[in-house]
Design a protein around this motif. Structure first.
Motif, short mmCIF file in Angstrom:
data_model
loop_
_atom_site.label_atom_id
_atom_site.label_comp_id
_atom_site.label_asym_id
_atom_site.label_seq_id
_atom_site.Cartn_x
_atom_site.Cartn_y
_atom_site.Cartn_z
N ASP A 86 -10.33 -4.10 3.94
CA ASP A 86 -10.93 -3.05 2.98
C ASP A 86 -11.91 -2.52 2.06
N SER A 128 -13.13 0.43 0.29
CA SER A 128 -12.07 1.48 -0.19
C SER A 128 -11.55 1.41 -1.54
N ALA A 129 -11.56 -0.65 -1.76
CA ALA A 129 -11.65 -0.98 -2.57
C ALA A 129 -12.36 -0.96 -3.31
N HIS A 148 -11.86 2.61 -5.31
CA HIS A 148 -10.53 2.01 -6.07
C HIS A 148 -11.30 2.06 -8.05
N CYS A 166 -6.84 -3.32 -0.95
CA CYS A 166 -7.69 -3.56 0.04
C CYS A 166 -8.43 -4.46 -0.08
N GLU A 167 -8.69 -4.87 -0.93
CA GLU A 167 -9.34 -6.07 -1.03
C GLU A 167 -9.04 -7.11 0.74
N GLU A 185 0.80 -0.93 0.49
CA GLU A 185 -0.16 0.17 -0.24
C GLU A 185 0.58 1.42 0.50
N LYS A 236 -7.05 -6.49 2.37
CA LYS A 236 -6.84 -6.09 4.17
C LYS A 236 -8.18 -6.34 3.97
#
Length: 577
Positions: free
Chosen positions: A248, A251-252, A255, A243-244, A211, A246
């Motif tokens: 999240d 957020s993914a 983006h 992000c995926e 990241e 993690k």
């Protein structure tokens, strides 16, 4: 370049500029260093000039440049790579003799290494590239700095193909440092190197580092490119993947939507479809099933119309739909989509890679496992291993698949085969330098469980001890995976008659569970009962070892199994043009 992950990453991500875009040397015949990861033949064939073959010709100081040119022409023609290698080796010897360790000598070494890599002789390329890094001195100017940078990047690519992600990342970091000193921190070429590093860290499952580098890439591209550029779209797709990983998902999704808008603005229909698949994956993770189906169907329509009904991208969407319908309880539809995908993989269209098929088979196997068809799942995993076993640089991928096979063998009670699969995966990871990773620790734990079932208690104890040490280092003492291994170790010690050691570990586990989960958690109560039982039995002769193992072995093995699957998702690599 570091291998691109191909399961979660949309398959149409624009390929990155290669190292050979960074030329160095100010003479008129500047040579650009080819990337070993992508030895594409350039358009147009050249007929190599005839070269002197007598040893006396090495007395000619003009021979080096001539041989280097002929070596490059021969390599480009693609007709005889061994002859190209011979010319390049002779050129390097000539440069070393007459010119000394200068830039021309470095160029010849880079070419030698590139030819070795094109021949899949990666181990032989490594010492050549290490020598090429020793020669340039960045203090002698930007030409030397960029030559050293190019050597580091090419060496990183080579280590990546060998599956040595730790060494690959180290080389990229060294190259980035030199490049930033030579070009500044915001040069667009620095962004591409940061992306290399982000991708390598994703492959190594080091998502925080990935990241950090991906954010740097986005910042540089925003400074130098127009809004909604293809470069920014590629960066956002990579960031979405991180992000995926993690968890999240919001957020993914953000983006991916921005990346899709950029691709639509640039008329990239196939890229939009690939992003739609990724968006569907995020919706699926968020249990927004209707929106997921809509995204998958949009992508499926585009792929069928532009690539044909039997393209692997169509099969990949079938697999996503199969997973979705399994999760929503529509098992007949799920199995039907799996069978459709398998038909495509059985007769792949021209250009389909073994890696693509292996990825698909592995994902389908997970669905068959979920619908309680472990034998079918095992057959698919075995086919995937067979497809990859002769391809260089696939040790980590095969290790991930073998780990899944070990879990499946364990589930169906074939403990000897489970132990062998885990051991094979461990050997492969050890050979590629992955012996300190969290995944390595998890594999040791799973192999230990198989050994317990085979009554190899002493071996199980050694495996649990090694797993504990690794997971403590990589995840921390209070991480649930670490605590799970502690629990298994306590059970094994108890079975061996080492009751005091088992009590000490259970007291630690109880403390860890309380800190992590709270005192009211059912797992905490279970640990209290286990500890109370051992305290009661302390000092007594232990005769019923098997019962202790049955009662005490960690019940959290499902989480370990999911971690194995998670690793396998990120271990697939494809050699993208």
């Amino acid at each position: 370049m570091p291998g691109l992950v191909s399961v979660p990453t949309p398959p149409q991500t624009p390929s990155l500029p290669l190292i050979d875009e960074y030329s160095y040397g100010s003479n008129a015949n500047t040579i650009k260093t080819p990337s070993p990861f992508n030895s594409r033949t350039r358009q147009g064939k050249k007929t190599p000039e005839k070269t002197p073959t007598h040893d006396s010709s090495f007395e000619n100081p003009d021979l080096g440049p001539f041989l280097l040119k002929v070596a490059r022409d021969t390599m480009v023609s693609g007709e005889n790579p061994l002859k190209a290698l011979d010319y390049a080796l002779r050129a390097s010897k000539s440069f070393e003799k007459f010119s000394g360790p200068g830039l021309e000598y470095v160029m010849s070494l880079h070419l030698v290494a590139a030819i070795y890599c094109s021949l899949r002789r990666f181990e032989e390329a490594v010492p050549v590239l290490e020598r090429s890094i020793e020669v340039p001195d960045p203090e002698n100017g930007s030409d030397h700095a960029l030559a050293k940078f190019s050597g580091y990047m090419q060496l990183g690519d080579t280590y990546s193909m060998l599956g040595r992600l730790d060494k690959s990342i180290s080389c990229y970091v060294s190259g980035l440092k030199i490049q930033m000193e030579a070009l500044g921190g915001s040069d667009p070429r620095v962004a591409e190197t940061c992306r290399y590093l982000a991708e390598a860290h994703v492959q190594a499952m080091q998502f925080d580092e990935a990241e950090r580098f991906c954010k740097k890439t986005l910042e540089i591209h925003r400074e130098h490119t127009a809004p909604s550029s293809l470069e920014e779209a590629a960066d956002r797709r990579l960031m979405a993947l991180i992000c995926e990983a993690k968890d999240d998902y919001e957020s993914a999704l953000e983006h991916l939507v921005l990346a899709s808008m950029a691709m639509i603005a640039n008329g990239q229909d196939n890229e939009v479809a690939a992003i739609d698949v990724s968006i569907g994956n995020i919706y699926l993770s968020l249990c927004r099933f209707d929106e997921a189906v809509f995204s998958y169907q949009k992508a499926l329509t585009v792929f069928k119309s532009t690539r044909g009904d039997n393209h692997p991208s169509v099969a990949s969407v079938f697999i996503r739909l199969a997973d979705l319908y399994y999760r929503t309880g529509r098992l007949r539809e799920s199995k039907s989509y799996c069978e459709n995908a398998l038909r495509i993989y059985a007769k792949p269209v021209l250009g389909t890679t073994a890696e693509e098929i292996a990825c698909g088979l592995t994902e389908i196997s997970s669905i068959y496992e979920a619908v309680n068809e472990p034998e079918e799942a095992l057959k698919l995993l075995q086919k995937a291993v067979k497809l990859l076993e002769d391809i260089p640089g696939q040790h980590n991928t095969i290790a991930g698949i073998e780990a899944q096979m070990g879990v499946m063998f364990y589930m169906v009670g074939r403990y000897g085969e489970a132990r062998n699969s885990f051991e094979s995966a461990i050997v492969k990871l050890h050979s590629t330098g992955e012996k300190k990773s969290a995944f390595f620790g998890i594999l040791l734990n799973q192999m230990g469980l198989a050994c317990v079932q085979l009554y190899k208690i002493g071996e199980a104890a050694r495996l649990f001890e090694e797993a504990r040490d690794i997971l403590e280092q990589e995840c921390g003492s209070f991480h649930l995976d670490t605590v799970g291994v502690y629990s298994n170790l306590a059970a094994t010690y108890d079975a061996m008659g080492r009751v005091e050691d088992a009590i000490e570990i259970l007291e630690y586990i109880l403390k860890a569970r309380k800190e992590k989960l709270g005192t009211a958690n059912p797992d905490v109560e279970d640990e209290k009962k286990r500890l109370a039982k051992l305290l009661k039995e302390a000092g007594r002769d232990r005769t019923k070892k098997g019962k202790s193992l049955e009662n005490l072995l960690d019940s959290n093995s499902h989480r370990m199994k999911e971690r194995i699957k998670r690793f396998s998702r990120f271990s697939f690599k494809t050699d993208k043009d």
